[in-house]
Scaffold this motif. Structure first.
Motif, mmCIF file in Angstrom:
data_model
loop_
_atom_site.group_PDB
_atom_site.id
_atom_site.type_symbol
_atom_site.label_atom_id
_atom_site.label_comp_id
_atom_site.label_asym_id
_atom_site.label_seq_id
_atom_site.Cartn_x
_atom_site.Cartn_y
_atom_site.Cartn_z
ATOM 1 N N ASP A 49 30.854 34.189 40.326
ATOM 2 C CA ASP A 49 31.636 34.096 41.566
ATOM 3 C C ASP A 49 31.517 35.377 42.387
ATOM 4 O O ASP A 49 31.395 35.336 43.616
ATOM 5 N N SER A 50 31.542 36.514 41.711
ATOM 6 C CA SER A 50 31.424 37.797 42.409
ATOM 7 C C SER A 50 30.038 37.967 43.017
ATOM 8 O O SER A 50 29.904 38.471 44.135
ATOM 9 N N MET A 51 29.005 37.557 42.295
ATOM 10 C CA MET A 51 27.638 37.655 42.821
ATOM 11 C C MET A 51 27.454 36.734 44.026
ATOM 12 O O MET A 51 26.827 37.106 45.017
ATOM 13 N N ASP A 52 28.007 35.523 43.954
ATOM 14 C CA ASP A 52 27.921 34.592 45.084
ATOM 15 C C ASP A 52 28.639 35.164 46.309
ATOM 16 O O ASP A 52 28.146 35.061 47.435
ATOM 17 N N ALA A 53 29.801 35.768 46.097
ATOM 18 C CA ALA A 53 30.553 36.362 47.207
ATOM 19 C C ALA A 53 29.772 37.534 47.813
ATOM 20 O O ALA A 53 29.735 37.696 49.035
ATOM 21 N N ALA A 54 29.128 38.336 46.966
ATOM 22 C CA ALA A 54 28.348 39.470 47.463
ATOM 23 C C ALA A 54 27.154 38.994 48.286
ATOM 24 O O ALA A 54 26.857 39.565 49.333
ATOM 25 N N ARG A 55 26.489 37.946 47.814
ATOM 26 C CA ARG A 55 25.349 37.400 48.572
ATOM 27 C C ARG A 55 25.799 36.842 49.908
ATOM 28 O O ARG A 55 25.067 36.908 50.894
ATOM 29 N N ALA A 56 27.009 36.300 49.963
ATOM 30 C CA ALA A 56 27.533 35.734 51.203
ATOM 31 C C ALA A 56 28.110 36.817 52.118
ATOM 32 O O ALA A 56 28.508 36.526 53.250
ATOM 33 N N GLY A 57 28.163 38.053 51.623
ATOM 34 C CA GLY A 57 28.697 39.135 52.437
ATOM 35 C C GLY A 57 30.214 39.187 52.441
ATOM 36 O O GLY A 57 30.815 39.831 53.294
ATOM 37 N N ASP A 58 30.843 38.513 51.494
ATOM 38 C CA ASP A 58 32.305 38.457 51.426
ATOM 39 C C ASP A 58 32.814 39.472 50.398
ATOM 40 O O ASP A 58 33.427 39.123 49.395
ATOM 41 N N LEU A 59 32.531 40.758 50.647
ATOM 42 C CA LEU A 59 32.941 41.797 49.726
ATOM 43 C C LEU A 59 34.345 42.288 50.076
ATOM 44 O O LEU A 59 34.687 42.452 51.237
ATOM 45 N N LYS A 60 35.131 42.537 49.068
ATOM 46 C CA LYS A 60 36.484 43.052 49.258
ATOM 47 C C LYS A 60 36.398 44.552 49.551
ATOM 48 O O LYS A 60 35.529 45.246 49.029
ATOM 49 N N THR A 66 43.939 50.145 50.730
ATOM 50 C CA THR A 66 43.327 48.830 50.882
ATOM 51 C C THR A 66 44.310 47.782 50.392
ATOM 52 O O THR A 66 44.955 47.950 49.370
ATOM 53 N N LYS A 67 44.415 46.752 51.134
ATOM 54 C CA LYS A 67 45.320 45.665 50.776
ATOM 55 C C LYS A 67 44.495 44.531 50.170
ATOM 56 O O LYS A 67 44.040 43.636 50.850
ATOM 57 N N VAL A 68 44.283 44.632 48.879
ATOM 58 C CA VAL A 68 43.496 43.626 48.175
ATOM 59 C C VAL A 68 44.430 42.824 47.279
ATOM 60 O O VAL A 68 45.159 43.396 46.466
ATOM 61 N N ALA A 69 44.400 41.525 47.438
ATOM 62 C CA ALA A 69 45.240 40.667 46.606
ATOM 63 C C ALA A 69 44.596 40.493 45.234
ATOM 64 O O ALA A 69 43.376 40.418 45.114
ATOM 65 N N PRO A 70 45.417 40.442 44.197
ATOM 66 C CA PRO A 70 44.838 40.219 42.867
ATOM 67 C C PRO A 70 44.246 38.811 42.782
ATOM 68 O O PRO A 70 44.628 37.921 43.546
ATOM 69 N N PRO A 71 43.319 38.611 41.863
ATOM 70 C CA PRO A 71 42.724 37.278 41.724
ATOM 71 C C PRO A 71 43.794 36.235 41.383
ATOM 72 O O PRO A 71 44.803 36.553 40.750
ATOM 73 N N THR A 72 43.556 35.015 41.807
ATOM 74 C CA THR A 72 44.518 33.946 41.507
ATOM 75 C C THR A 72 44.492 33.637 40.010
ATOM 76 O O THR A 72 43.497 33.857 39.322
ATOM 77 N N LEU A 73 45.594 33.118 39.522
ATOM 78 C CA LEU A 73 45.700 32.788 38.104
ATOM 79 C C LEU A 73 44.992 31.471 37.823
ATOM 80 O O LEU A 73 45.035 30.539 38.618
ATOM 81 N N ASP A 74 44.325 31.411 36.665
ATOM 82 C CA ASP A 74 43.636 30.179 36.285
ATOM 83 C C ASP A 74 44.615 29.252 35.557
ATOM 84 O O ASP A 74 45.817 29.525 35.489
ATOM 85 N N ALA A 75 44.103 28.169 35.001
ATOM 86 C CA ALA A 75 44.955 27.171 34.339
ATOM 87 C C ALA A 75 45.696 27.741 33.130
ATOM 88 O O ALA A 75 46.745 27.221 32.742
ATOM 89 N N GLN A 76 45.160 28.785 32.546
ATOM 90 C CA GLN A 76 45.821 29.404 31.393
ATOM 91 C C GLN A 76 46.778 30.528 31.798
ATOM 92 O O GLN A 76 47.334 31.216 30.956
ATOM 93 N N GLY A 77 46.949 30.729 33.098
ATOM 94 C CA GLY A 77 47.858 31.761 33.582
ATOM 95 C C GLY A 77 47.278 33.160 33.532
ATOM 96 O O GLY A 77 48.005 34.142 33.564
ATOM 97 N N ARG A 78 45.964 33.260 33.461
ATOM 98 C CA ARG A 78 45.288 34.559 33.391
ATOM 99 C C ARG A 78 44.549 34.840 34.701
ATOM 100 O O ARG A 78 44.028 33.931 35.341
ATOM 101 N N SER A 79 44.492 36.093 35.032
ATOM 102 C CA SER A 79 43.755 36.530 36.206
ATOM 103 C C SER A 79 42.353 36.915 35.737
ATOM 104 O O SER A 79 42.178 37.889 35.013
#
Length: 170
Positions: free
Chosen positions: A142-153, A123-136
């Motif tokens: 956000d994950s629950m909203d994506a799951a409800r929208a059917g946008d599962l990785k 599976t070609k899954v990109a890592p999460p983008t880094l936030d303002a503190q440089g952390r992933s």
């Protein structure tokens, strides 16, 4: 004694020629130690799928080897699926990678061995983008909203198949 070793070597060459179309597996391993009939042994653990592959020689000519996937822990949360390779039609042509080939000879009949092939669907899954503190970071909302929208990785998928190779002993 020498004759049985020559027979075993010839059978191993023949069995490897039978699957010569298989690509080289990602994991290189030697042939396992011979196993006695009735002894359950672990073939491999797949931690991502919370699964342990087990097998045992039965001593029954009709079904010489039993192979099963067992759950490693009730509390384990799988990050991958484990499926049957025949149902998934696992092959290089379908985008699968040969991950591992496990060969287990029978102690009672060294010319006969169980061969388990484990395939992995990349599976070609990109890592999460880094936030303002440089952390992933991954946030539950956000994950629950994506799951409800059917946008599962997509999640990784492993497939396992077992075959018997070599000559049956009498």
């Amino acid at each position: 004694m020498l004759r049985s070793h020559m027979l075993l070597a010839a059978l191993l060459v023949a069995s490897s020629a039978a699957h010569a179309a298989d690509p080289a597996p990602e994991i290189k391993r030697a042939v396992a130690t011979p196993q006695a009939a009735g002894v359950v042994h672990t073939l491999r653990t797949i931690p991502e799928a919370c699964a342990r592959l087990e097998g045992k020689f039965t001593g029954n000519a009709g079904k010489p080897y039993e192979f099963a996937a067992m759950r490693t822990s009730e509390r384990c949360a799988p990050r991958a699926k484990l499926v049957d390779a025949a149902n998934a039609k696992a092959s290089v042509a379908n985008g699968w990678l040969l991950n591992d080939v496990i060969r287990v000879p029978s102690a009672a009949c060294p010319a006969r061995q169980a061969v388990v092939r484990i395939w992995r669907k990349d599976t070609k899954v990109a890592p999460p983008t880094l936030d303002a503190q440089g952390r992933s970071r991954i946030y539950l909302k956000d994950s629950m909203d994506a799951a409800r929208a059917g946008d599962l990785k997509p999640i990784p998928v492993f497939a396992a198949a077992m075959t018997m190779e070599g000559l049956a002993c009498k």
